[in-house]
Every structure is written in C-alpha cells, then in structure tokens.
Design a protein around this motif. Sequence first.
Motif, PDB file in Angstrom:
ATOM      1  N   ALA A   1     -10.525  -6.714  -8.666  1.00 55.92           N
ATOM      2  CA  ALA A   1      -9.233  -6.443  -9.301  1.00 55.92           C
ATOM      3  C   ALA A   1      -9.344  -6.484 -10.820  1.00 55.92           C
ATOM      4  CB  ALA A   1      -8.196  -7.446  -8.811  1.00 55.92           C
ATOM      5  N   LYS A   2     -10.123  -7.429 -11.334  1.00 54.58           N
ATOM      6  CA  LYS A   2     -10.263  -7.522 -12.787  1.00 54.58           C
ATOM      7  C   LYS A   2     -11.051  -6.335 -13.349  1.00 54.58           C
ATOM      8  CE  LYS A   2     -10.946 -11.260 -15.085  1.00 54.58           C
ATOM      9  NZ  LYS A   2      -9.756 -11.065 -15.961  1.00 54.58           N
ATOM     10  N   ASP A   3     -11.976  -5.814 -12.601  1.00 56.28           N
ATOM     11  CA  ASP A   3     -12.755  -4.662 -13.064  1.00 56.28           C
ATOM     12  C   ASP A   3     -11.970  -3.356 -12.979  1.00 56.28           C
ATOM     13  OD1 ASP A   3     -14.953  -6.168 -13.705  1.00 56.28           O
ATOM     14  OD2 ASP A   3     -16.000  -5.809 -11.810  1.00 56.28           O
ATOM     15  N   ALA A   4     -10.937  -3.333 -12.140  1.00 56.19           N
ATOM     16  CA  ALA A   4     -10.168  -2.104 -11.932  1.00 56.19           C
ATOM     17  C   ALA A   4      -9.357  -1.752 -13.175  1.00 56.19           C
ATOM     18  CB  ALA A   4      -9.252  -2.255 -10.732  1.00 56.19           C
ATOM     19  N   GLN A   5      -9.027  -0.483 -13.303  1.00 51.29           N
ATOM     20  CA  GLN A   5      -8.214  -0.002 -14.421  1.00 51.29           C
ATOM     21  C   GLN A   5      -6.740   0.109 -14.061  1.00 51.29           C
ATOM     22  OE1 GLN A   5      -9.630   0.472 -17.535  1.00 51.29           O
ATOM     23  NE2 GLN A   5     -11.334  -0.505 -16.431  1.00 51.29           N
ATOM     24  N   HIS A   6      -6.421  -0.248 -12.831  1.00 49.51           N
ATOM     25  CA  HIS A   6      -5.035  -0.124 -12.381  1.00 49.51           C
ATOM     26  C   HIS A   6      -4.686  -1.349 -11.539  1.00 49.51           C
ATOM     27  CE1 HIS A   6      -7.889   2.337  -9.963  1.00 49.51           C
ATOM     28  NE2 HIS A   6      -7.507   1.485  -9.040  1.00 49.51           N
ATOM     29  N   SER A   7      -3.456  -1.384 -11.071  1.00 48.60           N
ATOM     30  CA  SER A   7      -2.955  -2.570 -10.372  1.00 48.60           C
ATOM     31  C   SER A   7      -3.599  -2.746  -9.005  1.00 48.60           C
ATOM     32  CB  SER A   7      -1.436  -2.483 -10.209  1.00 48.60           C
ATOM     33  OG  SER A   7      -0.795  -2.622 -11.452  1.00 48.60           O
ATOM     34  N   THR A   8      -3.762  -4.018  -8.631  1.00 50.65           N
ATOM     35  CA  THR A   8      -4.307  -4.377  -7.326  1.00 50.65           C
ATOM     36  C   THR A   8      -3.468  -5.507  -6.747  1.00 50.65           C
ATOM     37  OG1 THR A   8      -6.556  -3.836  -8.066  1.00 50.65           O
ATOM     38  CG2 THR A   8      -6.343  -5.183  -6.068  1.00 50.65           C
ATOM     39  N   LEU A   9      -3.172  -5.432  -5.468  1.00 50.30           N
ATOM     40  CA  LEU A   9      -2.531  -6.537  -4.761  1.00 50.30           C
ATOM     41  C   LEU A   9      -3.529  -7.124  -3.771  1.00 50.30           C
ATOM     42  CD1 LEU A   9       1.019  -6.989  -3.448  1.00 50.30           C
ATOM     43  CD2 LEU A   9      -0.854  -7.225  -1.802  1.00 50.30           C
ATOM     44  N   ILE A  10      -3.695  -8.438  -3.841  1.00 53.37           N
ATOM     45  CA  ILE A  10      -4.584  -9.158  -2.933  1.00 53.37           C
ATOM     46  C   ILE A  10      -3.714  -9.955  -1.971  1.00 53.37           C
ATOM     47  CG2 ILE A  10      -6.428 -10.860  -2.741  1.00 53.37           C
ATOM     48  CD1 ILE A  10      -7.135 -10.171  -5.682  1.00 53.37           C
ATOM     49  N   HIS A  11      -3.879  -9.723  -0.682  1.00 54.87           N
ATOM     50  CA  HIS A  11      -3.066 -10.376   0.343  1.00 54.87           C
ATOM     51  C   HIS A  11      -3.906 -11.442   1.043  1.00 54.87           C
ATOM     52  CE1 HIS A  11      -1.257 -10.933   4.342  1.00 54.87           C
ATOM     53  NE2 HIS A  11      -0.123 -10.530   3.811  1.00 54.87           N
ATOM     54  N   ILE A  12      -3.419 -12.683   1.021  1.00 52.24           N
ATOM     55  CA  ILE A  12      -4.135 -13.774   1.680  1.00 52.24           C
ATOM     56  C   ILE A  12      -3.132 -14.667   2.397  1.00 52.24           C
ATOM     57  CG2 ILE A  12      -4.110 -15.180  -0.440  1.00 52.24           C
ATOM     58  CD1 ILE A  12      -6.846 -16.325   0.500  1.00 52.24           C
ATOM     59  N   THR A  13      -3.486 -15.110   3.584  1.00 50.12           N
ATOM     60  CA  THR A  13      -2.628 -16.001   4.361  1.00 50.12           C
ATOM     61  C   THR A  13      -3.057 -17.446   4.142  1.00 50.12           C
ATOM     62  OG1 THR A  13      -2.341 -14.290   6.052  1.00 50.12           O
ATOM     63  CG2 THR A  13      -1.748 -16.540   6.663  1.00 50.12           C
TER      64      THR A  13
ATOM     65  N   ARG B   1       0.834  -1.202   0.000  1.00 46.58           N
ATOM     66  CA  ARG B   1       0.000   0.000   0.000  1.00 46.58           C
ATOM     67  C   ARG B   1       0.873   1.259   0.000  1.00 46.58           C
ATOM     68  NH1 ARG B   1      -2.884  -1.485   3.961  1.00 46.58           N
ATOM     69  NH2 ARG B   1      -4.638  -2.393   2.799  1.00 46.58           N
ATOM     70  N   SER B   2       2.036   1.185   0.639  1.00 39.73           N
ATOM     71  CA  SER B   2       2.920   2.350   0.708  1.00 39.73           C
ATOM     72  C   SER B   2       3.462   2.744  -0.659  1.00 39.73           C
ATOM     73  CB  SER B   2       4.087   2.067   1.661  1.00 39.73           C
ATOM     74  OG  SER B   2       5.030   1.175   1.086  1.00 39.73           O
ATOM     75  N   TYR B   3       3.432   1.827  -1.615  1.00 39.38           N
ATOM     76  CA  TYR B   3       3.893   2.138  -2.961  1.00 39.38           C
ATOM     77  C   TYR B   3       2.816   2.827  -3.795  1.00 39.38           C
ATOM     78  CZ  TYR B   3       7.919  -0.949  -2.207  1.00 39.38           C
ATOM     79  OH  TYR B   3       9.076  -1.524  -1.736  1.00 39.38           O
ATOM     80  N   GLY B   4       1.601   2.912  -3.262  1.00 39.98           N
ATOM     81  CA  GLY B   4       0.517   3.564  -3.985  1.00 39.98           C
ATOM     82  C   GLY B   4      -0.375   2.618  -4.747  1.00 39.98           C
ATOM     83  N   ILE B   5      -0.207   1.321  -4.511  1.00 39.66           N
ATOM     84  CA  ILE B   5      -1.017   0.323  -5.211  1.00 39.66           C
ATOM     85  C   ILE B   5      -2.243  -0.005  -4.373  1.00 39.66           C
ATOM     86  CG2 ILE B   5       0.129  -1.702  -4.200  1.00 39.66           C
ATOM     87  CD1 ILE B   5      -0.010  -3.003  -6.959  1.00 39.66           C
ATOM     88  N   ASP B   6      -3.358  -0.303  -5.022  1.00 40.70           N
ATOM     89  CA  ASP B   6      -4.562  -0.712  -4.302  1.00 40.70           C
ATOM     90  C   ASP B   6      -4.322  -2.081  -3.659  1.00 40.70           C
ATOM     91  OD1 ASP B   6      -5.793   1.565  -5.112  1.00 40.70           O
ATOM     92  OD2 ASP B   6      -7.252   0.613  -6.438  1.00 40.70           O
ATOM     93  N   VAL B   7      -4.752  -2.243  -2.442  1.00 40.75           N
ATOM     94  CA  VAL B   7      -4.542  -3.490  -1.706  1.00 40.75           C
ATOM     95  C   VAL B   7      -5.874  -3.975  -1.143  1.00 40.75           C
ATOM     96  CG1 VAL B   7      -3.419  -4.581   0.273  1.00 40.75           C
ATOM     97  CG2 VAL B   7      -2.165  -2.914  -1.105  1.00 40.75           C
ATOM     98  N   ILE B   8      -6.143  -5.259  -1.328  1.00 40.95           N
ATOM     99  CA  ILE B   8      -7.309  -5.904  -0.717  1.00 40.95           C
ATOM    100  C   ILE B   8      -6.782  -6.997   0.203  1.00 40.95           C
ATOM    101  CG2 ILE B   8      -9.433  -7.204  -1.109  1.00 40.95           C
ATOM    102  CD1 ILE B   8      -9.542  -6.006  -3.912  1.00 40.95           C
ATOM    103  N   GLU B   9      -7.112  -6.921   1.469  1.00 39.45           N
ATOM    104  CA  GLU B   9      -6.658  -7.911   2.446  1.00 39.45           C
ATOM    105  C   GLU B   9      -7.769  -8.919   2.723  1.00 39.45           C
ATOM    106  OE1 GLU B   9      -4.052  -6.556   5.740  1.00 39.45           O
ATOM    107  OE2 GLU B   9      -4.655  -4.526   5.099  1.00 39.45           O
ATOM    108  N   ILE B  10      -7.427 -10.193   2.611  1.00 36.65           N
ATOM    109  CA  ILE B  10      -8.369 -11.274   2.899  1.00 36.65           C
ATOM    110  C   ILE B  10      -8.116 -11.747   4.328  1.00 36.65           C
ATOM    111  CG2 ILE B  10      -9.229 -13.525   2.192  1.00 36.65           C
ATOM    112  CD1 ILE B  10      -9.532 -11.324   0.062  1.00 36.65           C
ATOM    113  N   ALA B  11      -9.097 -11.576   5.162  1.00 32.31           N
ATOM    114  CA  ALA B  11      -8.937 -11.975   6.558  1.00 32.31           C
ATOM    115  C   ALA B  11      -9.038 -13.495   6.684  1.00 32.31           C
ATOM    116  CB  ALA B  11     -10.007 -11.312   7.422  1.00 32.31           C
ATOM    117  N   PRO B  12      -8.224 -14.097   7.562  1.00 37.84           N
ATOM    118  CA  PRO B  12      -8.362 -15.541   7.808  1.00 37.84           C
ATOM    119  C   PRO B  12      -9.768 -15.853   8.300  1.00 37.84           C
ATOM    120  CG  PRO B  12      -6.305 -14.707   8.734  1.00 37.84           C
ATOM    121  CD  PRO B  12      -7.100 -13.506   8.323  1.00 37.84           C
TER     122      PRO B  12
END
Length: 643
Positions: free
Chosen positions: A574-586, A548-559
């Motif tokens: 993320a697929k609908d977005a026009q820019h990069s997305t990072l999805i974080h999952i444990t 997120r600090s780099y300016g990218i959209d982030v979606i966090e998946i809670a356990p």
Amino acid sequence: MATKRMTVSQALVEFLGHQWTVDGDIRQRTIPGMFGIFGHGNVAGIGQALKQANVLEPGLMPYYQARNEQAMVHQAVGYARMHRRRATYASAASVGPGAANMLTGAALATANRLPALLLPSDTFATRVADPVLQQLELPHDIGITVNDAFRPLSRFFDRVQRPEQLYSIALSALRVLTDPVETGAVTIALPEDVQAEVLDVPLAFLQDREWHLRRPLPEGAALARAVSAIRTAKAPLIVAGGGVLYSAAEDSLRAFAEATGIPVATSQAGGGSMTWDAPQYLGGVGATGTTAANRLAREADVVIGIGTRYSDFTTASRTAFQNPDVVFVNINVAAFDAYKHGTQLPVIADAREALDALTVDLARFRVSSNYTARIRREKAEWDAVVDAAFVPTGHNLPGQAEIIGAVQGASSPRDVVVQAAGSLPGDLHKLWRVRDSLGYHVEYAFSCMGYEIAGGLGVRRAAPDRDVIVMVGDGSYLMLHTELVTAVAENLKIIVVLIQNHGFASIGHLSETVGTDRYGTRYRFLDEGSGTFDNDRVLPVDLAANARSYGIDVIEIAPGPVAIDDLRAAMAVAKDAQHSTLIHITSDPLVYSPDGEGWWDVPVAPESQLDSTRAAYDDYTTAKAAQKPLLGSPAPDRGRGDA
C-alpha cells in the motif's frame, strides 16, 4: 466608489478567493477551495458562481465533489487541523436534507475548535413560492427553517436575507474562522432566491484581505503567579492539548520539558506535542492513558495544562489527579478553558508565547533527581508493556494491539494516522508511537463515527507529501464510507486499514462493564424468538467487496496464524502504491489492549433484576469513590436505598 455588478453568490465566491491568513511569516489562502453538492437550492446560485469562476479564473475558488454533505465538513476539518487552523474549506449544500446533513459536521468542527465554513442553502427569502420543495413548515413560526438548527452548533451564524447584508456577514464570518478562541463551525445560510440576486459590489470587498492570527502574550502578573507555583512543585506534570499544536508550540514545549525535567502527558488532541521517545514524554493521560502518565498524574502537586480543554477522558472523569493539594496552572488562549478546575492560576495566552516565557523565568528550576528517576522508570515500564502488546500471538484472529503494532512498524515517521471512534482511539492513545508533531490525528472531541475516511482525505489534501493511514472499525466504516469514491475520482492516496469486528467493539466492551452483556452491539441476524441479535449467526457482509466496488484497490488478510505477517506485507504494498488501498483484516474484539489504569464515568443502573448489572454497579461505586468534585465535598450517592 468603484463597483462591480454581480450576483450575491458570485460576490461571495470572489470574496472568499481573496482571503489570506497570516501567522508570523506564514501567509496562505484561508479558503483554498469549496466542496459542494448541488440541488435546486444552490445550483443556480453558488453552482453558477463556481462554474463562472472556473471559466474566468480557475485558481480563484477550486470546486471539489463530495458524496455526502456531512463528509464535506469532515474533509474541511481534517484539512484545517493539518494546517494548524490557518486554512479550511467551504462546504455548500442545497435546501433541506442537504443542509441538514451538514449538522453533524458542524457539531464536530465546533466541538474540536477547528474552523469550517458552511454554506447551506435556505428557502426563499421573498416567500414568493411558499412552501417550496423540502421546506420545513412550523405553524408557530414560519420563519424557522432547517438552517436554524445550525445556530447552537455554530460559533457564528447568520442568514443573508437581503443582498447588501452579504458584506457585514462575510467579514464577520472570516473574523470568527481566523480567531483562535472563537473558531469552529461558521454558517452563512443562503436563501436560494437571494443567491441569484444582483447588486453593485464595492471593489474593496473583492480585494485581497489579510487576517492576522492573534498570539497573545501572557500578562506579567499572571505569569509570575504561575512561575511561583511551579517553582515550589515537587511532582509537577504537564498536560498538553491541541492548543500546543495549533500554536506550533511543540518545539517550545520540548525545550521547556528538557530544561526543567517536568514530564509531559497528552490529551487526544495533543498527540504529537512530543515524540514518543522523548525522555520526558509519558504518553496519553486519563481514561485512555498510559500507566506512566496516570500514575504520575495521581500524585502531581502542580498540573500545568497547556492548550487543553480538560475533557472527561483527559481527567479520567475527575479521578486522574488525586493529590489533595493539587494546583492547576492553566495556559490557554481561551479564558473559558484557562479557568477550568476552579483554578486561581489562569494564564490567558498563546501556548508558544507562554512556554517561551516560562522557560526563561524558570531557568534555574529543575525537578529532583528522584522524580527524574521515577519518570524514567515509569516510562520504561510502559514502553515494555507496549513492546509486548505488539508481539504477534499467532492466533487465527489477532487482537487490535497486534494490528496497531504491525501498522506502526510498517509506517514512516511522517505518516499520519487518522481515527475517530470506537475502541481504536483509546488503543491508539496508549499504543501509537508518534514520531512527528502532525502524525497523530484522532478526532476525539466529538468522536464521530464515519469521520475517518473523509477526515483522512482532508489530511491528504493538506499534506500530499505524507502517507495517510486511516484505521477504522467496521461499525464506523458502515456509517460513512462513500468518500472512497472521492479518493478514486481525484486519485487522493490514502491507506485504509479496515478492522472487521462484526459489531461495535468499543461499546460492546463498555456494555460488559455496565452489566448489559454486549446487548445490541453484535452484527448478527435477528432471532425472532428472543427478539435480539445475541447469537452466533454472523452476517454475510463482505466489506472488502463493498470497497472494491468503488474502484479502490483492496487487499484481504485471511484469518490465520500469519495474519500479522500478511498485514505487514500488505502495508508495504500500500505504501509503494500511487493510489488508495484498503486493507481488510478480521480481529478478535474480545482481546483487549493493555490497561492504562484510567477510568471513565458511565453511570450504571443502581436498581436491576440482572445479576450482571448489580455486579457492575458495585464496581462502579467503588471506582466513583475516587472522583473529586470541582469544589467542596463529593456529591451524595443516589444509588440503592437513597430517597
């Protein structure tokens, strides 16, 4: 002779901007742009030349920033694979550490047989200022610089010591870049003083030049011998490698498989050679292969290798092909690969040309109905295994197979999955259902941690009309994540699925199999008493916040029990977005994907005071008994008690 007065750097930039690759009716720029990080070694040379080109002729050689020199080369490689080796980027770095940072990228390009042009700056050719900042000094040979380390990693290396050497060096470099056999890392070392020297450049050097890709036809006698061997086969198997894709032979492969009924298995580089639902496709073969491919490989009497280099993962460390009378028909544009496995049936030719010829010459050949039924049965059984692996368990921490299933389900047929290192390549090789010839991009010749994000950007540059899905574990992410800034700066859309394992999942599992109990593979606080990281004190690292600090959209998946449902929803966003997305999952790194009945030779210590290692050695010797030598009898066991 008409000339143009310019610096060496200006001449090189203009030369590169006028190179074209021609492959049949396809004509495209060989070097469509250049990545660069500037320092004292290249800011006045290549940097000035790029600036001048940008002012006078903006489309000649577009310049792109990078955050790490290694990542520049990874981007070039990702781009080159998507363009089937017809095009790549140049990467310019400064003297010393900047140049040395590209060494890993050079090794990766060469190992994968993918073109990348490296332009590392070098110390003064005149030695007028000696030693310069960042110069490597070796008293026994003052002429050695950091750039000499590129020699064993490059398919071509030269240093422009004098301005007039540029012509022959540049032409040789492009010859290798566009050669289907020789291609890999091509390195032109540029002393920082020579970069800014002036010469009268012949206009012929600066004009458009075409490099026509060679597609050699199979030699008649070699083809006839291969046809004869295949015609007598009862249980033939095709192993399709990256050469199938680089020669755009996937349609020819499908036609050959459909006409003959011969089943097809793929190496990592060959992923995409056939779509997952093709009746003859068995999936990946070898150490990370499927049961369908590996069971038929064990019994195959004729193995038709097409565009594969037969790595140890593809051959399951020489345990995959167990038929005592197995014969290898190796079709490859490179004689080095065509002669592997001691074959006497090499066909040194372009994959597409050879497949088309085989289809004609084997027009009346078809495998038996019993073999066809066996293929159908094994494929159906493995497909059912994958279906089951994709079903969410509802556990708080999902296994990696569930995550892959969710990402696969949310993806579109033309999306490209990108991966390189850790446990993901093996799981993707077995589980990912490829629906497009360029939809599977796993860098596994070098399996370089940190490749994924940079390589994914290269893929996106090459295919702006496709979604690029980068799947990466936390260990690989931590190696090289800074190119997320590049994604933001240029609005290059990629979808990053970051799987948090709190350590090295792949090597942790491997560590267990060799009896070292995941030693050194967990991300934990150091226990000063034991001097190890083997405890339950997980580090408070927040990789989502880092991204997120780099300016990218982030979606966090809670356990939780609905983590997979949340992942599917996140993928849709993320697929609908026009820019990069990072999805974080444990994930739970101890939940393994289905076994494909492959093996990988990693030697285990034959002498140990650890019960776990002794038990692992017993398992190792049992598995190794199936390993076949290249020729003759197996090598003697050098384990416990041998002199």
